[in-house]
Design an enzyme around this catalytic site. Sequence first.
Site, short mmCIF file in Angstrom:
data_model
loop_
_atom_site.label_atom_id
_atom_site.label_comp_id
_atom_site.label_asym_id
_atom_site.label_seq_id
_atom_site.Cartn_x
_atom_site.Cartn_y
_atom_site.Cartn_z
N ASN A 240 -6.17 -10.54 -5.32
CA ASN A 240 -6.33 -11.19 -6.62
C ASN A 240 -5.48 -10.49 -7.66
OD1 ASN A 240 -8.18 -13.18 -5.87
ND2 ASN A 240 -9.96 -11.91 -6.34
N HIS B 5 -5.99 -15.12 6.19
CA HIS B 5 -7.15 -14.48 6.84
C HIS B 5 -6.96 -12.97 6.80
CE1 HIS B 5 -10.21 -13.26 9.49
NE2 HIS B 5 -9.54 -13.31 10.62
N HIS C 259 -10.59 -21.17 -4.66
CA HIS C 259 -9.11 -21.10 -4.73
C HIS C 259 -8.47 -22.44 -4.36
CE1 HIS C 259 -8.86 -16.63 -5.17
NE2 HIS C 259 -10.01 -16.68 -4.53
N TYR D 211 -12.92 -16.26 6.54
CA TYR D 211 -11.66 -16.99 6.39
C TYR D 211 -11.35 -17.92 7.56
CZ TYR D 211 -10.98 -14.65 2.01
OH TYR D 211 -11.17 -14.25 0.72
FE1 HDD Z 1 -11.86 -15.12 -0.78
C1 HDD Z 1 -10.00 -17.90 -0.28
C2 HDD Z 1 -9.27 -13.67 -2.47
C3 HDD Z 1 -13.89 -12.47 -1.62
C4 HDD Z 1 -14.24 -16.33 1.22
N1 HDD Z 1 -10.01 -15.67 -1.28
C5 HDD Z 1 -9.42 -16.86 -0.99
C6 HDD Z 1 -8.09 -16.89 -1.51
C7 HDD Z 1 -7.88 -15.70 -2.13
C8 HDD Z 1 -9.09 -14.93 -1.99
C9 HDD Z 1 -6.62 -15.24 -2.83
C10 HDD Z 1 -7.14 -18.06 -1.42
C11 HDD Z 1 -6.23 -17.94 -0.25
C12 HDD Z 1 -5.25 -19.09 -0.29
O1 HDD Z 1 -4.40 -19.10 -1.19
O2 HDD Z 1 -5.35 -19.95 0.57
N2 HDD Z 1 -11.66 -13.45 -1.91
C13 HDD Z 1 -10.48 -12.98 -2.42
C14 HDD Z 1 -10.68 -11.63 -2.90
C15 HDD Z 1 -11.97 -11.30 -2.68
C16 HDD Z 1 -12.60 -12.44 -2.03
C17 HDD Z 1 -9.58 -10.77 -3.51
C18 HDD Z 1 -12.72 -10.02 -2.97
C19 HDD Z 1 -12.15 -8.87 -3.00
N3 HDD Z 1 -13.73 -14.53 -0.33
C20 HDD Z 1 -14.38 -13.39 -0.74
C21 HDD Z 1 -15.65 -13.28 -0.06
C22 HDD Z 1 -15.75 -14.37 0.75
C23 HDD Z 1 -14.54 -15.14 0.57
C24 HDD Z 1 -16.64 -12.15 -0.24
C25 HDD Z 1 -16.85 -14.77 1.69
C26 HDD Z 1 -17.68 -13.98 2.27
N4 HDD Z 1 -12.10 -16.85 0.22
C27 HDD Z 1 -13.15 -17.11 1.03
C28 HDD Z 1 -13.00 -18.39 1.79
C29 HDD Z 1 -11.61 -18.90 1.31
C30 HDD Z 1 -11.20 -17.83 0.33
C31 HDD Z 1 -14.17 -19.32 1.61
C32 HDD Z 1 -11.55 -20.32 0.80
C33 HDD Z 1 -10.27 -20.90 1.37
C34 HDD Z 1 -9.83 -19.95 2.34
O3 HDD Z 1 -10.67 -18.88 2.37
O4 HDD Z 1 -8.87 -20.04 3.06
O5 HDD Z 1 -12.99 -18.15 3.16
#
Ligand code: HDD
Length: 719
Positions: free
Chosen positions: A148, A339, A75, A362
Site C-alpha cells: 500500500n 498473491h 481494491h 489471495y
Molecule cells: Fe489485501 C487485494 C494490499 C490486507 C485480502 N490487497 C489487495 C490489493 C492490494 C492489497 C494492493 C490489490 C491487488 C490488485 O491490485 O489486484 N491487503 C493489502 C495490504 C494489506 C492487506 C497492504 C495489509 C498489510 N488483504 C489484507 C488482508 C486480507 C486481504 C488482511 C484478508 C485476510 N486483498 C485481499 C483480497 C484481495 C486483496 C480479498 C482482493 C482482490 C485480490 O485480493 O486479488 O484477497
Amino acid sequence: MNGKKRAQLEKRAQLEAHTKDPRESMLTTNHGVRINDDQNTLKVGDRGPSLLEDFHFREKITHFDHERIPERVVHARGSAAHGVFQVYESLARYTKAGFLTDPARQTPVFVRFSTVAGSRGSTDLARDVRGFAVKFYTDEGNFDLVGNNMPVFFIQDALKFPDLIHAVKPEPHHEIPQAASAHDTFWDFISLMPESMHMIMWLMSDRAIPRSFRMMEGFGVHTFRLVDATGTSRFVKFHWKPLLGVHAVAWDEAQKISGKDPDFHRRDLWEAIEGGDFPEYELGLQIVEESDEFAFGFDLLDPTKLIPEELVPVQRVGRLTLNRNPDNFFAETEQVAFHLGNVVPGIDFSNDPLLQGRLFSYTDTQLIRLGGPNFHEIPINRPTAATHNNQRDGYMRQEIDRGRVSYQPNSLAGNDPKQVPEAAGGYVTYPQPIEGSKVRARGAGFFDHYSQARMFFQSQSTPEKQHLIKALRFELGKVDAAAVRERMIHHLAQVDAMLATGVARGLGIALPKKMPAPPNLSVPADGNLKAHQHRQVVDRDVVSAALSMTSHVPGPIATRKVGILVAARFDGAGVASMVKALAGRGAKGLLVAAELGEITADDGEVYLAGLSILTAASVLFDAVYVAGGEAAPEWLAEADAIEFVRDAYKHCKPVAATGEGVQLLEAARIPVGGPDDPDPADDATIVATKVTRRVTQRFTDVMAQHRLWSREPELHLPL
Ligand code: HDD
C-alpha cells in the site's frame, strides 16, 4: 498525449491496417465463420419476427451478457502499467534472489495501483489507502509485492479483515456512501479498535489523497525475510520511493476533482507513460538482523507499527520504471491476480498474523473472481519462468497436457517433473524454529496502540497537522451516532491533546475532564491487558522527520501542468515565453480559453485552445497563469474564471498574472506580490506588467515548492 505522439500512433495504426493480411480484417464468429451482415438480426420478412436460429446474434449477445466478472472485493478500482526493475548492485549479502543479485538483469514488472473501498467505477480521489501491487516476472518465478502507500495497517490479525471491510464499504441497507469512510459504520468499528489509531493518522493525513500515483511512496507493510545463499535470514521491510517526490492534493480539491475528472489518477498515469515521462521509484530496504528481533520497543510482527527510518535507514537498492501502458484494461489490469504467496528463493515470510492470513486469502479470492484454478494461465499472470507440474484440468484449462502420467513419484515418465535441490534453485522455506501452545492470542508487544500514532501526528508540519484535524472533523462530522464521535475523541486524546481538542471543537463536543479508558476488545495471552496497554514503545515526544511529506525532497516540476487563461488577442509573446520556460523544466503549459478551438494572439499567431473554462478547472492543474491582453478583463464577468484563480490560490498553488490578467486576481480578491519579492517561499502571487525572464524564473522556482501551504489560515487551537 502530445500532438506529435498521437500523429505517430495514428500513422502506425494506418500502416498496420494497410499491411495486414486481408483475411485478418474479416469479421467472423468465435468459430471462424465469416459474417456477412452484422446490422440486422435474421427475420421472417423485413418486419420480423426474429428467428432463434440466428447463431450470430445468439453468440454475440450471449458473450455480451457474460462480459462482466465480479469486481475485487477490495481494491476494485485500479490502474496499472508495465515496466522494468533493475537492482543497482548485487544484494547477495542479504538474499540469493537472482533479480536482486544481478545488476545486469532487467526484470519485467506489472504494477497495479488502486483504491480500497470504492467500486470499480468510483472516483480516484477518494480519501483512502492506495494499493501498490508489483508483480516481478523473475527468472526464478513470479514474486508479488502486494503493498500500500501507507506503511501500517488498520488491524493486527487477518481474522478482523472482513469486519474492517464490511464497516468501510457502503452501508448494506442503502449502499451509501460510495468510496468514502465518512460514515457511521466505519467509525463505529474504528472507535472500538484502538489498534487502528496509527493507521487512522495516516488515513486522515494528506497521504490518503495523493497528487498522483507517480508521487506516492509504497510499502510492503509486513516484516518479511531475506535469506542469503548461506541460509542466513534477516528481517526486511520493503519501500518504494518515488523520484518525483511525495505530494498530495488538498481535500477540497480532491472533492472537486472527483466531479471534474474522476479518472484523474488513472489519466495522469496513462498520459505520463504515453508522453514518455516514465514514472520511477527506488526500491528501499530496511534490514534488521535476526539478533535484533527484539531490539525495538514494539513487535516487528505487528503490522500497525513501522520502523522509524531514523532507527533503521532505508537503503535504496534498485529502480522501478513504468514504461508501457497496458494494451487492454480487462485482459491485464482487471485479470491480474496478485498473491503474497508468490515468492522466490531468497525471500520468505515472517509470522506477522496479518501476513499469514493474507497468504490464504489471495488465491481464494482469485478462484471466485477469475472463475477457477487456471488463472495462472491468463497471459498477464503467466510467469516468464518455465512451469512443469502434475496439476491438471479445471475450468478454462489452456495447456494441453500430454502423456498419461500426472503423478509423482512415477517410473513411467522417468519421474518427471522432478523436485529441485536447493543448490539448483529449489525453494526451501527458512527453517525457523518454533515452539509454543496453540492459542488464540496476540504477542505482548502488540498492545501499545497510541505511541506510534502520536509519533506520526507529532512528526507532521503545522499545515499537515491542520489538514489531519480538519479531515477528522469532516469524517466524524458525517457520523450521526454521537456516542461514536465521543469514543473517537477519547482515542484521539490518548494520541495528542491538541489533536483531540481540535477535532472536538470542530464537532462541537466538549472534552470530558476525565477520559475513560478506550475499549480494547483484544486480550493478551496472559489475560492482563492493563500490563501491556499503556506501555510506551516510543518516547512521548519522538518525531520521525520521514513521516512528514514536507521533509521529503520536493522533486522536480517536470510533468507538472500549468493552466494558462487566455482571452482573445492575448499577449502572444508573453505566453510563448512562459510556455518555453515551463518546457525548459519539463512542465507543460496548457491554454484554457472561453471556448475551444483556434484563438489568435495579439501578434497574429494562431493557437489552439484544447481546454475551455467549462471543461477545465484549476483543480486539474498544478499552477495557474493569467495572460495579459486587451480582452483579458472580459474574464471578470465570468464566475468560472474567478473561481479558477480563487481555487488555485486557496489550494496553495503558484499563481501568476501579467498585464491586464492581473485584474482577474484583484477581482477574485487574491493578494498580489511581485516577481522581485526576496523570499521565494512567499505565499503571495506573482504579478507583473509583462512576462520577463525574472517572472518566468520566479514562477518556476515557486512551482518547485509545489504547494505554498503556509498560505493557509491557521486553526489557532488552544492547548
Ligand atoms: Fe489485501 C487485494 C494490499 C490486507 C485480502 N490487497 C489487495 C490489493 C492490494 C492489497 C494492493 C490489490 C491487488 C490488485 O491490485 O489486484 N491487503 C493489502 C495490504 C494489506 C492487506 C497492504 C495489509 C498489510 N488483504 C489484507 C488482508 C486480507 C486481504 C488482511 C484478508 C485476510 N486483498 C485481499 C483480497 C484481495 C486483496 C480479498 C482482493 C482482490 C485480490 O485480493 O486479488 O484477497
